[in-house]
Design an enzyme around this catalytic site. Structure first.
Site, mmCIF file in Angstrom:
data_model
loop_
_atom_site.group_PDB
_atom_site.id
_atom_site.type_symbol
_atom_site.label_atom_id
_atom_site.label_comp_id
_atom_site.label_asym_id
_atom_site.label_seq_id
_atom_site.Cartn_x
_atom_site.Cartn_y
_atom_site.Cartn_z
ATOM 1 N N TYR A 264 -16.769 45.794 52.395
ATOM 2 C CA TYR A 264 -16.316 44.963 52.152
ATOM 3 C C TYR A 264 -14.987 45.480 51.312
ATOM 4 C CZ TYR A 264 -14.900 40.071 50.897
ATOM 5 O OH TYR A 264 -13.761 39.568 50.671
ATOM 6 N N LYS B 164 -11.311 45.663 52.341
ATOM 7 C CA LYS B 164 -10.130 45.324 51.894
ATOM 8 C C LYS B 164 -9.366 46.017 51.453
ATOM 9 C CE LYS B 164 -11.058 40.825 52.302
ATOM 10 N NZ LYS B 164 -11.025 39.968 53.955
#
Length: 378
Positions: A235, A239
């Site tokens: 993640y 991001k």
């Protein structure tokens, strides 16, 4: 079902939990840090017949001048960085929101739908969490599949018109350490969280460049992209890539297509089922953000036709400075913040459904019960 509830982390509630540094800053921004209020004080002294050279007059006028200077400098800085605003007519806007079946994306979709804008929601779920949302057209689409994105884009243009606003909000969270996830899981996470932005931008952006009224691109990233965290390797990597993608795209569009505005959103922990179970170590310095607060900031920037950066809570706007301090200080800050232990209580969307705290995308959850991924709009 009961055993599932028994594994959920206890909620942290106290009488002072609403108190946070962000709330204090909001109060200051509408009182002594606001130019209008700052000038009211010397005017009140003057109304009491204080001479111009008295101490109260000099101090309050100096403060008012300082606050006004900071306000003006911020306005000028924003114009230099992002240029002039674009005219927004909600009756003519076609807004595309990925991951909008629930959470933050659905909030924005519902607001714009009620205000008369044309809204298209793309999500992998079978239906919206609120199927009665007014003015919202739902398209089932896996944005991690470029062929599906292209197919749905053609349907949107045929049904609703050429999109003028794109909100890239879809996300998936595994909540696993790198050594515990399979390569297929990692690939799926990076595809949904990062590559999907390329797919939607390459699909919808060309139409915006040909549109006389321009458009707005909203990129929902995360503060984790700046700092990283244990249990969020996939993640955080995605991001970080999304943030870099947005900044590079902004540079490409700034001079050739100034009528296309870009908004980067880097929230901290949101109180959505996507991160259910994760507990902030400090409600004062790192409060959990309500999706409605982030939605209001995004909507405000879109309505005003502005580019910008939305960072909530306060620490997310200063996250870039974390990488400037000495590495020893960084280590201490990480230990004090508890960021690398925060995922230890993570249960995600499935846990939220088990607890009864959120009736969200139950069809999607049951159909994906054999998968370890938790999928949702951010």
């Amino acid at each position: 079902m009961d055993s599932g509830r028994g594994n959920l982390p206890p909620a942290r509630e106290s009488w002072y939990s609403p108190l946070s540094i962000d709330m204090l800053l909001r109060v200051l921004n509408i009182t002594i840090l606001h130019p209008f209020v700052a000038w009211i004080i010397p005017l009140c002294f003057r109304a009491e017949h204080h001479a111009w050279d008295t101490k109260p007059m000099q101090v309050t006028m100096a403060w008012a001048c300082f606050v006004t200077f900071l306000w003006a400098a911020d306005v000028i800085s924003h114009k230099v960085a992002y240029g002039m605003h674009r005219e927004v007519d909600l009756g003519e806007e076609v807004i595309v929101i990925t991951g909008g079946a629930s959470g933050l994306g659905l909030l924005i979709a519902e607001v714009y739908g009620m205000r008369g804008a044309t809204v298209a929601v793309l999500d992998i779920a079978d239906h919206l969490e609120n199927p009665e949302a007014r003015g919202v057209t739902y398209y089932k689409c896996d944005v991690g599949d470029k062929k599906q994105v292209q197919k749905v884009a053609a349907e949107i243009e045929r049904d609703l018109g050429a999109p003028t606003v794109l909100i890239n909000n879809a996300a998936v969270v595994l909540g696993k350490r790198l050594l515990d996830m399979s390569l297929d899981e990692a690939e799926r996470s990076l595809t949904t969280n990062l590559l999907a932005h390329f797919y939607t931008l390459r699909t919808f952006l060309p139409g915006m460049t040909r549109n006389e009224v321009g458009g707005t691109i909203v990129t929902v990233s995360s503060v984790i992209g700046h700092m990283g965290a244990a249990g969020l390797t996939d993640y955080a990597a995605a991001k970080a890539g999304v943030t870099a993608l947005h900044k590079s795209l902004q540079a490409e569009l700034k001079y050739e297509y100034p009528e296309i505005k870009t908004i980067l959103v880097t929230p901290g922990q949101l109180s959505t089922p996507l991160f259910y179970g994760v507990q902030t170590p400090s409600n004062f310095f790192a409060p959990v953000v309500e999706p409605i607060d982030v939605a209001k900031e995004i909507i405000k920037n879109i309505d005003l036709g502005l580019s910008g950066h939305v960072g909530l809570p306060l620490y997310s706007r200063w996250a870039d400075w974390y990488n400037v301090v000495p590495v020893g200080v960084q280590t201490i800050l990480r230990r004090l913040s508890g960021i690398d232990a925060s995922m230890s209580s993570f249960v995600g969307r499935r846990g939220a459904a088990l607890s009864g705290d959120a009736d969200v995308e139950t069809t999607e959850t049951s159909s994906k019960s054999k998968s370890t991924s938790k999928k949702a709009g951010k």
